[in-house]
Design an enzyme around this catalytic site. Structure first.
Site, PDB file in Angstrom:
ATOM      1  CG  ASP A  46     -54.742  -5.388  75.558  1.00 30.89           C
ATOM      2  OD1 ASP A  46     -54.622  -4.149  75.540  1.00 30.89           O
ATOM      3  OD2 ASP A  46     -55.726  -5.977  75.062  1.00 30.89           O
ATOM      4  CG  ASP A  67     -49.062 -10.776  76.945  1.00 30.69           C
ATOM      5  OD1 ASP A  67     -49.328 -10.487  78.128  1.00 30.69           O
ATOM      6  OD2 ASP A  67     -49.928 -10.865  76.059  1.00 30.69           O
ATOM      7  CG  ASP A  71     -51.936 -10.382  72.789  1.00 30.41           C
ATOM      8  OD1 ASP A  71     -53.177 -10.351  72.748  1.00 30.41           O
ATOM      9  OD2 ASP A  71     -51.277 -10.069  73.800  1.00 30.41           O
TER      10      ASP A  71
END
Length: 231
Positions: free
Chosen positions: A14, A171, A12
Site C-alpha cells: 500500500d 513508502d 511493501d
C-alpha cells in the site's frame, strides 16, 4: 546472466506498489463514522500510513473510546476496504515496470504488507501484479507488524534468501525502520513527502524525497545493480 544474481526484492504494497491509501482512508472514515466519529480527516489518516490495520484500529479504540472490540473494528474496516479495493485498484506505472523488469531477469520477489491476506490478494489480483508476485506475507501472519522486522524476515525466509541479500521498497517510516531492523537495504519512496526527513528514512540506501513522482524503474534498477555489485 542477470546483473542482480543473488539479490531478492521485497515490496511493501500500500502506497508503494499501489495507490491504495485513499481507499484505506475512506474505509477508515466510514468505519469511524458508523461509531459516531465524523471528523476523521486525511491528516488524521496520515499518522497511520505504514502501520498494520490491526494496530491502527487498536489505536482508534483507545483514541476515540470506541465500544467495539478490536476484532469487530478490524472486520468492519477490512470489509469496507475490500469493497473499495476490488472496484479500482491502481498500480503505480513505474512500479509495475520495475516489477516486470525484475521478473524478466528472474529476480526472486515478495510482498510484505500490513494489510490482511484477503486485501493483499484482492489488490494483486485486481492489478494483475499477481502474475509476478507469488510470495506474500501479511502482518496478520507474524507476531509483530512494522516497525518490527517480522514481515520482512518471514518474506526472506519464504524466498530462501539471507536478509543481507534482500532489498526492500517502502513508502512509510515504520517500514523503513523494519527493513533496517531486518538487516536489509531499502529504497524509500515516502508516500507523504513532508515526512521525508523522518529519521527512519535516513537509514535507507536510496531515499527518493519526492515519492512516487520521483520514482522510475530505470533509476531503481540502476541503483540496485550498483548496490548489488558485479555478478
Amino acid at each position: 546472466m542477470s546483473r542482480l544474481r543473488g539479490t531478492s526484492v521485497i515490496f511493501d504494497l500500500d502506497g508503494t506498489l499501489v495507490d491504495s491509501e485513499p481507499h484505506y482512508f475512506e474505509a477508515g472514515r466510514q468505519t469511524l463514522a458508523a461509531y459516531g466519529v465524523t471528523d476523521f480527516t486525511w491528516a488524521d489518516h496520515e499518522r497511520y500510513v505504514g502501520i498494520s490495520t490491526q494496530e491502527t484500529v487498536a489505536d482508534w479504540k483507545d483514541r476515540y473510546g470506541l465500544p467495539a472490540t478490536v476484532d469487530e473494528l478490524l472486520a468492519a474496516k477490512n470489509r469496507r476496504y475490500l469493497e473499495l479495493a476490488r472496484s479500482a485498484p491502481r498500480a503505480y506505472p513505474e512500479m509495475r515496470a520495475f516489477v516486470e523488469r525484475l521478473a524478466a531477469e528472474g529476480v526472486p520477489m515478495a510482498v510484505a504488507s500490513g494489510s490482511s491476506p484477503q486485501a493483499i490478494e484482492a489488490v494483486l489480483t485486481g492489478t494483475g501484479l499477481d502474475a509476478h508476485l507469488h510470495t506474500v506475507v501479511s502482518a496478520d501472519e507474524v507476531a509483530h507488524g512494522k516497525p518490527a522486522p517480522d514481515v520482512f524476515l518471514e518474506a526472506a525466509r519464504r524466498l530462501g534468501a539471507p536478509p543481507a541479500d534482500c532489498v526492500v521498497l517502502e513508502d512509510a517510516a515504520p517500514g523503513a525502520a523494519a527493513a533496517h531492523a531486518a538487516g536489509m537495504r531499502c529504497i524509500a519512496i515516502p508516500y507523504v513527502p513532508a515526512q521525508a526527513d523522518a529519521p527512519e528514512f535516513a537509514t535507507a540506501g536510496l531515499l527518493l524525497r519526492g515519492g512516487q513522482a520521483e520514482f522510475t524503474a530505470r533509476a531503481a534498477y540502476d541503483w540496485l545493480t550498483g548496490a548489488a555489485g558485479p555478478s
